[in-house]
Write a protein that holds these residues in place. Structure first.
Motif, PDB file in Angstrom:
ATOM      1  N   GLN A 270      -7.140   4.313 -10.505  1.00 54.39           N
ATOM      2  CA  GLN A 270      -6.866   5.724 -10.777  1.00 54.39           C
ATOM      3  C   GLN A 270      -6.511   5.959 -12.247  1.00 54.39           C
ATOM      4  OE1 GLN A 270      -3.945   7.377  -8.058  1.00 54.39           O
ATOM      5  NE2 GLN A 270      -4.792   6.224  -6.338  1.00 54.39           N
TER       6      GLN A 270
ATOM      7  N   LYS B 116       0.828  -1.201   0.000  1.00 49.44           N
ATOM      8  CA  LYS B 116       0.000   0.000   0.000  1.00 49.44           C
ATOM      9  C   LYS B 116       0.862   1.252   0.000  1.00 49.44           C
ATOM     10  CE  LYS B 116      -3.912   2.258   2.262  1.00 49.44           C
ATOM     11  NZ  LYS B 116      -4.918   2.187   3.357  1.00 49.44           N
TER      12      LYS B 116
ATOM     13  N   GLY C 215      -2.361   4.424  -2.799  1.00 46.12           N
ATOM     14  CA  GLY C 215      -3.268   3.525  -2.102  1.00 46.12           C
ATOM     15  C   GLY C 215      -2.923   2.070  -2.355  1.00 46.12           C
TER      16      GLY C 215
ATOM     17  N   GLU D  31      -6.565   0.091  -5.966  1.00 44.89           N
ATOM     18  CA  GLU D  31      -6.915   1.505  -6.028  1.00 44.89           C
ATOM     19  C   GLU D  31      -6.028   2.243  -7.032  1.00 44.89           C
ATOM     20  OE1 GLU D  31      -8.556   2.112  -1.439  1.00 44.89           O
ATOM     21  OE2 GLU D  31      -6.431   2.469  -1.925  1.00 44.89           O
TER      22      GLU D  31
END
Length: 307
Positions: A242, A229, A234, A238
């Protein structure tokens, strides 16, 4: 080793460019100009250009001939295929760069069905380049997006005390780009070999996943955090979200310190979590990124995804 230094202009209208800098899609980073004496460099300065670059969709477009002249390369143009080629040789570097604006060739073994905007061959190592926006011919001059210098070559881009943008390329930048490409191709080959041995389909290389992996490797090399992470991007899922809604996350592999593609793949295969990413039954696509950080430490990233 013989190096050639020629100064050419890559940008004019400095005030306009500075106003547009927040929109540009490459990294502008300051570095100590006094340290340039330790480099054997090819330098493109912004104040000596014979044609005016321009900004399109947040990208600086620079004349291809500027790159060739800076390298001291021989420039060839094929009017029928609308292809430009720069050929440069030194004691250590045998370089050929071709830019295609009309009949683009298929990119190669792992880029099934894709056609490249540029091909680079460094001492016999070939790799395709895909521009984020196409090259353009304007008033008889070929322009290419400047993000090529930063993202592919890792060139240093900075602004001097007179607000002129300068791109500094080292012969070693070309060597490093070729090394990274060779390692990525070998990682994909090894991963697909393992997948076939386990009764799974091969993964196809994906441009977007390559870019995500490049950014993740830079992120890991910069912040040196544990786990997957990122404070910036993130979770891996995630991060993928994006950049695109088309691809769905199926796995990520990270590592640092391993010297070769064989070493990093072996480490991943022997790690249950990484092995599951490599052997995902639903995965269809793969991307790989490597960055050499401090003290020569290599940071490796691999993403798999599906539609």
């Amino acid at each position: 080793m013989l190096y050639k230094k020629n100064i050419i202009k890559t940008l004019a209208a400095v005030i306009v460019i500075l106003m547009l800098l927040p929109l540009l899609n490459f990294t502008v980073s300051a570095f100590e100009w006094d340290n340039l004496e330790i480099y054997d460099t090819f330098t493109l300065y912004s104040e000596d250009c014979d044609v005016i670059p321009f900004v399109k969709n947040g990208h600086i477009m620079v004349p291809f001939r500027a790159l060739g002249n800076t390298l001291g390369a021989v420039i060839e143009w094929d009017d029928e295929s609308q292809t430009a080629r720069a050929i440069y040789k030194s004691n250590a570097l045998d370089l050929e760069i071709s830019v295609f604006t009309n009949k683009k060739p298929f990119a190669g073994q792992y880029w099934t069905g894709l056609r490249s905007d540029m091909n680079i061959t460094v001492n016999g190592i070939y790799f395709p380049v895909f521009f984020k926006i196409p090259a353009e011919i304007i008033k008889g001059r070929l322009f290419i997006p400047a993000n090529f210098f930063d993202e592919i070559l890792g060139a240093k881009i900075s602004i001097d005390e007179n607000s002129n943008i300068t791109i500094v390329i080292n012969e070693n930048d070309f060597f490093e780009a070729a090394r990274r490409e060779s390692e990525k191709v070998e990682i994909i080959r090894l991963v697909n070999e393992i997948r076939i041995e386990n009764g799974l389909r091969e993964l196809k290389r994906n441009i977007l996943l390559d870019e995500i992996c490049r950014l993740k490797s830079i992120d890991k090399a910069t912040f040196k955090y544990l786990g997957h992470k990122s404070e910036i991007y993130g979770t891996p899922a995630e991060m993928l979200g994006q950049f695109t809604e088309k691809l769905k996350f199926t796995g990520e592999c990270l590592g640092w310190g391993q010297k070769t593609s064989f070493d990093i793949v072996e480490g991943w295969v022997n790690s249950p979590g990484h092995r599951s990413a490599i052997l995902s039954e639903t995965a269809q696509y793969i991307g790989v990124g490597t960055v050499t950080g401090e003290n020569g430490i290599i940071y490796w990233s691999l993403f798999t995804a599906k539609i």
